[in-house]
Design a protein around this motif. Structure first.
Motif, PDB file in Angstrom:
ATOM      1  N   LYS A  80       8.402 -30.516  13.695  1.00 29.33           N
ATOM      2  CA  LYS A  80       7.692 -29.238  13.287  1.00 29.33           C
ATOM      3  C   LYS A  80       6.342 -29.278  13.872  1.00 29.33           C
ATOM      4  CE  LYS A  80       9.287 -27.128   9.473  1.00 29.33           C
ATOM      5  NZ  LYS A  80       9.531 -26.821   7.927  1.00 29.33           N
ATOM      6  N   GLU A  81       5.710 -30.396  13.718  1.00 30.46           N
ATOM      7  CA  GLU A  81       4.138 -30.289  14.508  1.00 30.46           C
ATOM      8  C   GLU A  81       4.184 -30.066  15.831  1.00 30.46           C
ATOM      9  OE1 GLU A  81       2.058 -33.707  13.014  1.00 30.46           O
ATOM     10  OE2 GLU A  81       2.623 -33.711  11.071  1.00 30.46           O
ATOM     11  N   ARG A  82       5.124 -30.792  16.534  1.00 32.46           N
ATOM     12  CA  ARG A  82       5.330 -30.641  18.064  1.00 32.46           C
ATOM     13  C   ARG A  82       5.720 -29.048  18.370  1.00 32.46           C
ATOM     14  NH1 ARG A  82       7.749 -35.619  17.881  1.00 32.46           N
ATOM     15  NH2 ARG A  82       9.787 -34.704  18.147  1.00 32.46           N
ATOM     16  N   GLN A  83       6.253 -28.521  17.652  1.00 31.49           N
ATOM     17  CA  GLN A  83       6.901 -27.222  17.969  1.00 31.49           C
ATOM     18  C   GLN A  83       5.546 -26.358  17.604  1.00 31.49           C
ATOM     19  OE1 GLN A  83       9.606 -25.571  14.959  1.00 31.49           O
ATOM     20  NE2 GLN A  83      10.153 -24.008  16.600  1.00 31.49           N
ATOM     21  N   GLN A 103      12.997 -37.544   7.224  1.00 30.87           N
ATOM     22  CA  GLN A 103      11.916 -36.625   6.857  1.00 30.87           C
ATOM     23  C   GLN A 103      10.703 -36.306   7.798  1.00 30.87           C
ATOM     24  OE1 GLN A 103      11.215 -36.424   2.593  1.00 30.87           O
ATOM     25  NE2 GLN A 103       9.377 -35.264   2.599  1.00 30.87           N
ATOM     26  N   MET A 104      10.203 -37.862   7.872  1.00 35.28           N
ATOM     27  CA  MET A 104       9.017 -37.948   8.948  1.00 35.28           C
ATOM     28  C   MET A 104       9.355 -37.248  10.265  1.00 35.28           C
ATOM     29  SD  MET A 104       6.608 -41.223   9.189  1.00 35.28           S
ATOM     30  CE  MET A 104       7.953 -42.299  10.487  1.00 35.28           C
ATOM     31  N   GLU A 105      10.609 -37.795  10.764  1.00 31.01           N
ATOM     32  CA  GLU A 105      10.830 -37.178  11.766  1.00 31.01           C
ATOM     33  C   GLU A 105      10.854 -35.503  12.061  1.00 31.01           C
ATOM     34  OE1 GLU A 105      14.836 -37.144  14.705  1.00 31.01           O
ATOM     35  OE2 GLU A 105      14.556 -38.659  13.278  1.00 31.01           O
ATOM     36  N   ARG A 106      11.384 -34.836  10.941  1.00 28.52           N
ATOM     37  CA  ARG A 106      11.451 -33.562  10.877  1.00 28.52           C
ATOM     38  C   ARG A 106      10.006 -33.050  10.831  1.00 28.52           C
ATOM     39  NH1 ARG A 106      13.899 -29.024  10.226  1.00 28.52           N
ATOM     40  NH2 ARG A 106      13.400 -27.562   8.838  1.00 28.52           N
ATOM     41  N   ARG A 107       8.906 -33.567  10.254  1.00 29.69           N
ATOM     42  CA  ARG A 107       7.845 -33.052  10.242  1.00 29.69           C
ATOM     43  C   ARG A 107       7.136 -33.329  11.602  1.00 29.69           C
ATOM     44  NH1 ARG A 107       5.933 -36.330   4.756  1.00 29.69           N
ATOM     45  NH2 ARG A 107       6.598 -34.533   3.269  1.00 29.69           N
ATOM     46  N   PHE A 108       7.304 -34.323  12.317  1.00 28.91           N
ATOM     47  CA  PHE A 108       6.588 -34.652  13.668  1.00 28.91           C
ATOM     48  C   PHE A 108       7.296 -33.360  14.552  1.00 28.91           C
ATOM     49  CE2 PHE A 108       6.225 -39.345  12.993  1.00 28.91           C
ATOM     50  CZ  PHE A 108       5.090 -39.365  12.302  1.00 28.91           C
TER      51      PHE A 108
END
Length: 177
Positions: free
Chosen positions: A114-117, A107-112
């Motif tokens: 999305k933030e980078r995108q 989940q944390m990786e997914r948030r990262f």
């Protein structure tokens, strides 16, 4: 053959090597359970003693709550969940702890991601290089169909899209001449 197809082929190969007899697949995001019909079918058919095997945890879900809910559903049916990479199973107590931690990491990786995108899009917009997503529906064709007297519903059927998409196009500013 696309990268996604190659990834799916390698996952299927890995599952067969592990002895999986029934393999179901779907090409939708694991970000939520919406639209994951194959997953729902699998969960409905699980019986006591069955084992749900996934190649990687992110194939099961990317949200910790969803992963834990899926595991709970499997266990309520007397089934086990096994993740091949890394090899973890719910057959023991330690497996639950590890899967919970891995779910949180996913989940944390997914948030990262999305933030980078989001940051990348903002930088591209600032430099004038961002053009937005590719338009899937030709606005001129929509306007022509409506001008010919087709209803919004008929135009949507003709173009293979939703009525809402047609309404959005109607609401857009007319093209500059």
């Amino acid at each position: 053959m696309s990268t996604l197809d190659q990834d799916l082929a390698s996952q299927i190969e890995r599952l067969r090597a592990e002895g999986c007899e029934i393999i179901r697949s779907e090409k939708v995001s694991g970000a939520s359970r919406d639209g994951r019909g194959e997953l729902e079918i699998v969960l409905q058919f699980l019986r006591s003693g069955d084992e749900l095997v996934v190649a990687r945890l992110d194939r099961l879900g990317r949200d910790t709550r969803d992963v834990l809910n899926i595991i709970h559903e499997c266990e309520s049916r007397g089934a086990f969940v096994t993740v091949l990479d890394p090899h973890v199973t719910t057959r023991g107590e330690m497996g639950h702890v590890i899967l919970t931690v891995l779910g949180m990491v996913a989940q944390m990786e997914r948030r990262f991601i999305k933030e980078r995108q989001k940051d990348g899009i903002e930088r591209a917009k600032a430099s004038g290089r961002y053009l937005g997503g590719k338009r899937r529906i030709d606005r001129h064709v929509v306007r022509e169909l409506l001008a010919q007297g087709q209803s919004v519903a008929a135009a949507a059927r003709t173009l293979g899209c939703s009525r809402m998409q047609i309404y959005r196009i109607i609401g857009e500013a007319p093209p500059a001449v």
